[in-house]
Design a protein around this motif. Structure first.
Motif, PDB file in Angstrom:
ATOM      1  N   LEU A 166     -12.517   8.700   4.704  1.00 57.86           N
ATOM      2  CA  LEU A 166     -11.149   8.401   4.307  1.00 57.86           C
ATOM      3  C   LEU A 166     -10.823   9.160   3.029  1.00 57.86           C
ATOM      4  CD1 LEU A 166     -11.111   4.521   4.814  1.00 57.86           C
ATOM      5  CD2 LEU A 166     -10.294   6.268   6.416  1.00 57.86           C
ATOM      6  N   THR A 167      -9.551   9.411   2.817  1.00 49.78           N
ATOM      7  CA  THR A 167      -9.104  10.144   1.635  1.00 49.78           C
ATOM      8  C   THR A 167      -8.139   9.301   0.817  1.00 49.78           C
ATOM      9  OG1 THR A 167      -7.164  11.117   2.719  1.00 49.78           O
ATOM     10  CG2 THR A 167      -9.284  12.282   2.961  1.00 49.78           C
ATOM     11  N   SER A 168      -7.883   9.746  -0.394  1.00 48.35           N
ATOM     12  CA  SER A 168      -6.888   9.063  -1.219  1.00 48.35           C
ATOM     13  C   SER A 168      -5.512   9.148  -0.575  1.00 48.35           C
ATOM     14  CB  SER A 168      -6.867   9.658  -2.624  1.00 48.35           C
ATOM     15  OG  SER A 168      -6.538  11.038  -2.591  1.00 48.35           O
ATOM     16  N   SER A 169      -5.249  10.238   0.147  1.00 49.25           N
ATOM     17  CA  SER A 169      -3.964  10.368   0.837  1.00 49.25           C
ATOM     18  C   SER A 169      -3.827   9.310   1.927  1.00 49.25           C
ATOM     19  CB  SER A 169      -3.819  11.770   1.444  1.00 49.25           C
ATOM     20  OG  SER A 169      -3.746  12.748   0.432  1.00 49.25           O
ATOM     21  N   ASN A 170      -4.923   9.024   2.637  1.00 48.22           N
ATOM     22  CA  ASN A 170      -4.902   7.942   3.624  1.00 48.22           C
ATOM     23  C   ASN A 170      -4.551   6.620   2.959  1.00 48.22           C
ATOM     24  OD1 ASN A 170      -7.884   9.250   5.259  1.00 48.22           O
ATOM     25  ND2 ASN A 170      -5.761   9.774   5.649  1.00 48.22           N
ATOM     26  N   ALA A 171      -5.207   6.356   1.815  1.00 52.33           N
ATOM     27  CA  ALA A 171      -4.979   5.093   1.110  1.00 52.33           C
ATOM     28  C   ALA A 171      -3.535   4.975   0.647  1.00 52.33           C
ATOM     29  CB  ALA A 171      -5.937   4.977  -0.070  1.00 52.33           C
ATOM     30  N   LYS A 172      -3.000   6.061   0.111  1.00 57.22           N
ATOM     31  CA  LYS A 172      -1.617   6.023  -0.374  1.00 57.22           C
ATOM     32  C   LYS A 172      -0.631   5.835   0.776  1.00 57.22           C
ATOM     33  CE  LYS A 172      -1.995   9.853  -2.825  1.00 57.22           C
ATOM     34  NZ  LYS A 172      -1.608  10.963  -3.737  1.00 57.22           N
ATOM     35  N   ALA A 173      -0.893   6.513   1.893  1.00 61.11           N
ATOM     36  CA  ALA A 173       0.006   6.363   3.042  1.00 61.11           C
ATOM     37  C   ALA A 173      -0.002   4.930   3.564  1.00 61.11           C
ATOM     38  CB  ALA A 173      -0.401   7.341   4.148  1.00 61.11           C
ATOM     39  N   PHE A 174      -1.188   4.305   3.561  1.00 58.75           N
ATOM     40  CA  PHE A 174      -1.284   2.940   4.064  1.00 58.75           C
ATOM     41  C   PHE A 174      -0.604   1.952   3.135  1.00 58.75           C
ATOM     42  CE2 PHE A 174      -3.754  -1.095   4.445  1.00 58.75           C
ATOM     43  CZ  PHE A 174      -3.264  -1.470   5.685  1.00 58.75           C
ATOM     44  N   ILE A 175      -0.869   2.075   1.851  1.00 58.56           N
ATOM     45  CA  ILE A 175      -0.276   1.092   0.936  1.00 58.56           C
ATOM     46  C   ILE A 175       1.237   1.262   0.851  1.00 58.56           C
ATOM     47  CG2 ILE A 175      -0.301   2.203  -1.358  1.00 58.56           C
ATOM     48  CD1 ILE A 175      -1.819  -0.450  -2.256  1.00 58.56           C
ATOM     49  N   THR A 176       1.736   2.471   1.143  1.00 53.80           N
ATOM     50  CA  THR A 176       3.180   2.670   1.190  1.00 53.80           C
ATOM     51  C   THR A 176       3.802   1.836   2.307  1.00 53.80           C
ATOM     52  OG1 THR A 176       2.967   4.908   0.279  1.00 53.80           O
ATOM     53  CG2 THR A 176       5.019   4.391   1.430  1.00 53.80           C
ATOM     54  N   LEU A 177       3.100   1.713   3.431  1.00 54.20           N
ATOM     55  CA  LEU A 177       3.572   0.848   4.518  1.00 54.20           C
ATOM     56  C   LEU A 177       3.649  -0.610   4.056  1.00 54.20           C
ATOM     57  CD1 LEU A 177       1.502   2.242   7.548  1.00 54.20           C
ATOM     58  CD2 LEU A 177       3.892   2.758   6.965  1.00 54.20           C
ATOM     59  N   LEU A 178       2.609  -1.045   3.333  1.00 55.63           N
ATOM     60  CA  LEU A 178       2.587  -2.425   2.855  1.00 55.63           C
ATOM     61  C   LEU A 178       3.693  -2.663   1.821  1.00 55.63           C
ATOM     62  CD1 LEU A 178      -1.253  -3.058   2.442  1.00 55.63           C
ATOM     63  CD2 LEU A 178       0.169  -3.231   4.502  1.00 55.63           C
ATOM     64  N   SER A 179       3.917  -1.673   0.964  1.00 46.28           N
ATOM     65  CA  SER A 179       4.955  -1.811  -0.062  1.00 46.28           C
ATOM     66  C   SER A 179       6.321  -1.987   0.578  1.00 46.28           C
ATOM     67  CB  SER A 179       4.966  -0.581  -0.973  1.00 46.28           C
ATOM     68  OG  SER A 179       3.779  -0.470  -1.716  1.00 46.28           O
ATOM     69  N   ALA A 180       6.606  -1.155   1.578  1.00 48.08           N
ATOM     70  CA  ALA A 180       7.912  -1.239   2.228  1.00 48.08           C
ATOM     71  C   ALA A 180       8.106  -2.602   2.873  1.00 48.08           C
ATOM     72  CB  ALA A 180       8.046  -0.122   3.271  1.00 48.08           C
ATOM     73  N   HIS A 181       7.045  -3.117   3.502  1.00 47.61           N
ATOM     74  CA  HIS A 181       7.179  -4.417   4.158  1.00 47.61           C
ATOM     75  C   HIS A 181       7.310  -5.535   3.122  1.00 47.61           C
ATOM     76  CE1 HIS A 181       6.992  -7.100   7.580  1.00 47.61           C
ATOM     77  NE2 HIS A 181       6.220  -7.891   6.853  1.00 47.61           N
ATOM     78  N   ALA A 182       6.517  -5.472   2.057  1.00 48.05           N
ATOM     79  CA  ALA A 182       6.620  -6.493   1.008  1.00 48.05           C
ATOM     80  C   ALA A 182       8.032  -6.520   0.435  1.00 48.05           C
ATOM     81  CB  ALA A 182       5.597  -6.227  -0.086  1.00 48.05           C
TER      82      ALA A 182
END
Length: 278
Positions: free
Chosen positions: A170-186
């Motif tokens: 996994l990469t930091s880009s993967n992590a950022k892309a995933f947490i962006t999904l969570l941020s939008a939903h939150a």
């Protein structure tokens, strides 16, 4: 590590980052600090700064006098009348809960073996592709919905830094892309969302939609300034020893929310319970 069973109440002690990485992160964070909060974040209420804070992810109890902000596990209920943060294990799987996830969403190495966090025995979730990130987010966002329904004000998704334990899968880009999904939903549920540790990615907080930071041992490891460069005073600090608390209070006690807890984040009345403030 999400804590839902009292016998397993061991808080994740974050890992110090290399100085060279910190320098890069600090520069990026400084550039980002001047940016306004994302439009979605404008609709949510952030935790009050320099407020009394208690970290109760090991079990809920009546907050001590002076506490205004509390973080609790998603299995618990909010503390009445306070600002409540809902803790979720967003990037890894609770021990024994692997069967609750589709097999292909558990990160696997070239031999097909599940990749685990070596310290906590937690399987890493596979967020390596957009399709898998969407599927993992669907489950985690269900937990976020539960937090919103209970009346929490914000989300604390743990293990943002799991990519550093992924054996390069996994990469930091993967992590950022995933947490962006969570941020939008939150934000769609009128919840703020905090960055848990992972100081090298603090400079990306505008891109990822993160609103505040929850920083373990930034006093001990001289990292609090790296978080404030990105988040201003919207930083909550948890220390686990007297030296860390002393350093955090000396440098940031007039600006940030700071608490010392025991590493088991115990409840009052148990032998290891510790809670101290500046």
């Amino acid at each position: 590590m999400e804590l839902t069973v009292p016998v397993n109440t061991v808080s994740r002690i974050r890992r110090p980052w290399a100085a060279a990485v910190l320098a890069t992160a600090t520069m990026a964070a400084t550039l980002a600090a001047g940016s306004a909060s994302q439009a979605g974040a404008a609709t949510v209420a952030l935790p009050p700064v320099h407020a009394g804070f208690d970290y109760q992810i090991g079990g809920a109890y009546t907050p001590p006098a002076g506490v205004q902000v509390v973080s609790r596990d998603r299995s618990d209920s909010p503390a009445p009348g306070l600002y409540n943060i809902c803790y979720v294990n967003a990037f890894q799987v609770q021990p024994g809960e692997e069967g609750q996830w589709p097999s292909d969403l558990l990160l696997r190495d070239a031999n097909g073996n599940v990749v685990e966090d070596p310290d906590w025995g937690e399987a890493l979730l596979d967020i390596s592709t957009a399709a898998k990130r969407d599927r993992v987010a669907a489950k985690v966002n269900g937990w976020i919905d539960g937090c919103a329904s209970k009346g929490f004000n914000a989300i604390e998704p743990d293990n943002y830094d799991s990519y550093t334990r992924s054996k390069g899968l996994l990469t930091s880009s993967n992590a950022k892309a995933f947490i962006t999904l969570l941020s939008a939903h939150a934000h769609s549920r009128n919840l703020a969302i905090g960055q848990k540790n992972t100081v090298p990615l603090a400079g990306s907080r505008t891109q990822t939609g993160l609103d505040f930071a929850v920083a373990e041992e930034c006093g001990r490891y001289d990292e609090c300034g790296d978080y404030t460069a990105a988040f201003g005073d919207h930083v909550i600090v948890i220390e686990y020893d007297s030296e860390g608390l002393q350093k955090a209070c000396a440098g940031w006690g007039s600006r940030l929310s700071i608490v010392r807890r025991d590493v088991d984040v115990s409840t009052p009345g148990t032998g290891g319970y510790v809670r101290k403030t500046c």
